[in-house]
Design a protein around this motif. Structure first.
Motif, PDB file in Angstrom:
ATOM      1  N   UNK A 344       0.430  -1.246   0.213  1.00  0.00           N
ATOM      2  CA  UNK A 344       0.449   0.407   0.059  1.00  0.00           C
ATOM      3  C   UNK A 344       1.072   1.579  -0.444  1.00  0.00           C
ATOM      4  N   UNK A 345       1.963   1.533   0.775  1.00  0.00           N
ATOM      5  CA  UNK A 345       2.896   2.181   0.742  1.00  0.00           C
ATOM      6  C   UNK A 345       3.398   2.595  -0.644  1.00  0.00           C
ATOM      7  N   UNK A 346       4.044   1.175  -1.160  1.00  0.00           N
ATOM      8  CA  UNK A 346       4.875   1.878  -2.126  1.00  0.00           C
ATOM      9  C   UNK A 346       3.332   2.077  -3.448  1.00  0.00           C
ATOM     10  N   UNK A 347       2.225   1.682  -3.632  1.00  0.00           N
ATOM     11  CA  UNK A 347       1.199   1.765  -4.310  1.00  0.00           C
ATOM     12  C   UNK A 347       0.851   3.657  -4.270  1.00  0.00           C
ATOM     13  N   UNK A 348       1.011   4.049  -3.219  1.00  0.00           N
ATOM     14  CA  UNK A 348       0.250   5.297  -3.010  1.00  0.00           C
ATOM     15  C   UNK A 348       2.039   6.326  -3.533  1.00  0.00           C
ATOM     16  N   UNK A 349       2.739   5.742  -3.120  1.00  0.00           N
ATOM     17  CA  UNK A 349       3.989   6.727  -3.683  1.00  0.00           C
ATOM     18  C   UNK A 349       4.959   6.701  -5.335  1.00  0.00           C
ATOM     19  N   UNK A 350       4.818   8.045  -5.863  1.00  0.00           N
ATOM     20  CA  UNK A 350       5.112   8.228  -7.747  1.00  0.00           C
ATOM     21  C   UNK A 350       5.892   7.866  -8.480  1.00  0.00           C
ATOM     22  N   UNK A 351       6.808   6.997  -6.807  1.00  0.00           N
ATOM     23  CA  UNK A 351       8.143   7.066  -7.259  1.00  0.00           C
ATOM     24  C   UNK A 351       8.277   5.832  -7.856  1.00  0.00           C
ATOM     25  N   UNK A 352       7.015   4.330  -7.250  1.00  0.00           N
ATOM     26  CA  UNK A 352       7.398   3.107  -7.697  1.00  0.00           C
ATOM     27  C   UNK A 352       6.022   3.037  -8.311  1.00  0.00           C
ATOM     28  N   UNK A 353       6.488   1.827  -8.902  1.00  0.00           N
ATOM     29  CA  UNK A 353       5.383   0.923  -9.444  1.00  0.00           C
ATOM     30  C   UNK A 353       5.098  -0.763  -9.019  1.00  0.00           C
ATOM     31  N   UNK A 354       3.215  -0.460  -8.475  1.00  0.00           N
ATOM     32  CA  UNK A 354       3.400  -1.611  -8.036  1.00  0.00           C
ATOM     33  C   UNK A 354       2.891  -2.976  -9.427  1.00  0.00           C
ATOM     34  N   UNK A 355       2.436  -4.238  -9.020  1.00  0.00           N
ATOM     35  CA  UNK A 355       1.624  -5.088  -9.743  1.00  0.00           C
ATOM     36  C   UNK A 355       0.496  -5.194  -8.803  1.00  0.00           C
ATOM     37  N   UNK A 356       0.348  -6.757  -8.780  1.00  0.00           N
ATOM     38  CA  UNK A 356      -0.575  -7.185  -7.844  1.00  0.00           C
ATOM     39  C   UNK A 356      -0.363  -7.421  -6.755  1.00  0.00           C
ATOM     40  N   UNK A 357      -1.559  -7.290  -5.944  1.00  0.00           N
ATOM     41  CA  UNK A 357      -1.112  -7.555  -4.296  1.00  0.00           C
ATOM     42  C   UNK A 357      -0.891  -8.933  -4.048  1.00  0.00           C
ATOM     43  N   UNK A 358       0.363  -8.540  -3.237  1.00  0.00           N
ATOM     44  CA  UNK A 358       0.852  -9.697  -2.488  1.00  0.00           C
ATOM     45  C   UNK A 358       0.116 -10.716  -2.147  1.00  0.00           C
ATOM     46  N   UNK A 359       0.029 -12.209  -2.574  1.00  0.00           N
ATOM     47  CA  UNK A 359      -1.334 -13.989  -2.454  1.00  0.00           C
ATOM     48  C   UNK A 359      -0.185 -13.724  -0.878  1.00  0.00           C
ATOM     49  N   UNK A 360       0.900 -13.643  -1.037  1.00  0.00           N
ATOM     50  CA  UNK A 360       1.726 -14.441   0.511  1.00  0.00           C
ATOM     51  C   UNK A 360       2.431 -13.171   1.396  1.00  0.00           C
ATOM     52  N   UNK A 361       3.804 -13.204   1.372  1.00  0.00           N
ATOM     53  CA  UNK A 361       4.367 -12.176   2.444  1.00  0.00           C
ATOM     54  C   UNK A 361       5.637 -11.460   0.773  1.00  0.00           C
ATOM     55  N   UNK A 362       5.279 -11.848   0.442  1.00  0.00           N
ATOM     56  CA  UNK A 362       6.070 -11.477  -0.481  1.00  0.00           C
ATOM     57  C   UNK A 362       5.772 -10.004  -1.526  1.00  0.00           C
ATOM     58  N   UNK A 363       6.534  -8.874  -1.342  1.00  0.00           N
ATOM     59  CA  UNK A 363       6.097  -8.034  -2.077  1.00  0.00           C
ATOM     60  C   UNK A 363       7.283  -7.692  -3.850  1.00  0.00           C
ATOM     61  N   UNK A 364       7.133  -7.046  -4.890  1.00  0.00           N
ATOM     62  CA  UNK A 364       8.047  -6.958  -5.556  1.00  0.00           C
ATOM     63  C   UNK A 364       7.212  -5.257  -6.567  1.00  0.00           C
ATOM     64  N   UNK A 365       8.127  -4.921  -6.510  1.00  0.00           N
ATOM     65  CA  UNK A 365       8.457  -2.785  -7.096  1.00  0.00           C
ATOM     66  C   UNK A 365       9.042  -2.746  -8.326  1.00  0.00           C
TER      67      UNK A 365
END
Length: 444
Positions: A344-365
């Motif tokens: 959620x923090x990454x998605x709200x920051x214009x510097x970053x691109x996120x894809x789908x919600x993490x299904x478990x506990x791995x986040x990629x951006x």
């Protein structure tokens, strides 16, 4: 920084262990204490050359510190040094392995099964595909293009043809592509990944099970990383649906040395049909004479295995039972919660691109192209400030990009502290500062 507060507990337990052998003639180890101390100090200095895998600021690869009870039980067992290949080599630890493995199987709803611990997920998956190959000799093994690379390697070792199935934009096996490949025939085994190691994506198991009804292949679940998340209380609908029917697969793998709080190496392979044990049958002219009971060496491709791993797992499950809503379950719920918070923090920051919600506990951006900075530059800058992340090469479709592949940052939020708001804030502050610093730094 490295916790030594439990060493007195180990000393007391060693005294109790010694009471079980008190009738033996006195025996003292012959090692020179001064020489031991010298070498051990040298080892301690050498081991400083490591990333702080045990610390919350290590949030890169899926490296989770063992629980204190696992560390202590493992150390305690080393004083006996049991070998779980046979009852002769590890009577107590073999019994503890059977009990611990039964608890893992029960987590998936299995009471009649065949299974044992292994040195890790690679060996566990090898055994599962070896059995699959015996049941369908020479037939193709399918896994998604995001499945662990060992499946293609293992298939080559076993002389089985391997093919990768494309994934959708969520990193899950594309069911339409799988169906199209199955229609061509000659498929013996499909590997469904419940928690890919790159993104934590969970293959759509209900749909794959429906295809098994039509095409009759053997279905193996690689849940080495994600298997414990069936106990989490906050999964999304798709992942929850997959874990709800994981007990319907033919075999599965789970790694206690990932989310099971165990030291390396501790994997586990489970088969729904105990009759596959016939493929392990062998004769030994010299090894096993003290017991006529089934021993673990008769249902395992590995021979010598550390009984200490079984003791540590048994002790951990004794302290933290594998029950929904319990303390252990809560840890997994926290891990996914931490991943959702970071996403959620990454998605709200214009510097970053996120894809789908993490299904478990791995986040990629990924980085917004106009920022003019690479993921690697931020990775290196973050490490200089004490925050350790990871890099991943992932398909551009995960981020809505036309680019075939993109270099991303990756974080595994697998430590309990990652759910704590104070640690979340510190991690975010360090990431944000590293991004700013990398942006301002001249290229090259």
């Amino acid at each position: 920084m490295v916790d030594d507060s439990t060493l007195d507990i180990l000393k007391d337990a060693l005294a109790t262990l010694g009471e079980g052998f008190s009738e033996l003639p006195p025996h003292t180890e012959t090692a020179d204490p001064a020489a031991l101390a010298t070498v051990l100090q040298e080892v301690a200095v050498r081991l400083q050359d490591n990333y702080p895998y045990f610390h919350p600021l290590y949030a890169g690869q899926m490296l989770k510190p063992p629980h204190p009870v696992a560390r202590l039980a493992y150390q305690l067992a080393l004083y006996v040094n049991p070998n779980n290949h046979a009852l002769d080599g590890g009577r107590a630890s073999s019994a503890m392995e059977k009990e611990a493995v039964a608890a893992l199987a029960a987590m998936f709803g299995w009471t009649a099964f065949l299974g044992h611990l292994t040195s890790g997920g690679t060996m566990a998956n090898l055994e599962a595909l070896w059995v699959a190959g015996r049941l369908a000799p020479g037939k193709v093994v399918l896994a998604s293009s995001q499945a662990h690379y060992t499946h293609s390697r293992i298939s080559a070792v076993l002389g089985l043809p391997f093919e990768a199935v494309p994934v959708d934009h969520f990193g899950r096996m594309d069911v339409a592509a799988l169906e199209k490949r199955l229609e061509r025939g000659d498929v013996g085994t499909v590997v469904a990944t419940l928690g890919t190691t790159a993104t934590g994506s969970v293959d759509p198991l209900p749909e794959i099970l429906a295809l098994r009804e039509r095409f009759g292949f053997r279905l193996h679940a690689d849940a080495a990383y994600g298997g414990y998340f069936g106990l989490a209380q906050n999964l999304g609908d798709s992942a929850q649906a997959a874990f709800d029917c994981i007990g319907d697969v033919d075999s599965l793998v789970i790694d206690p040395h990932k989310h099971g709080l165990q030291p390396y190496g501790c994997g586990c392979v489970l088969f729904a049909d105990p009759r596959v044990g016939r493929f392990y049958k062998h004769d030994s002219p010299y090894t096993y004479f003290s017991s006529t009971e089934l021993h673990l060496g008769e249902i395992s491709l590995e021979c010598s295995r550390a009984g200490a791993a079984a003791v540590a797992l048994w002790a951990t499950q004794r302290l933290l039972p594998l029950t929904p809503g319990g303390e252990f379950s809560g840890m997994l719920t926290q891990c996914r919660g931490a991943a959702l918070a970071l996403h959620a923090k990454l998605a709200a920051d214009p510097r970053f691109m996120v894809g789908f919600l993490p299904e478990l506990d791995i986040v990629v951006w990924a980085m917004q192209p106009e920022l003019g900075v690479s993921a690697r530059a931020i990775f290196e800058e973050a490490a200089r400030s004490g925050l350790h992340l990871a890099l991943a090469e992932l398909p551009g479709i995960f981020f809505g990009l036309a680019t075939p592949m993109v270099t991303c940052l990756r974080s595994v939020q697998m430590k309990p502290e990652h759910a704590d708001p104070d640690w979340q804030e510190l991690l975010w502050t360090l990431l944000s500062k590293a991004t700013d610093a990398a942006t301002q730094r001249p290229p090259g």
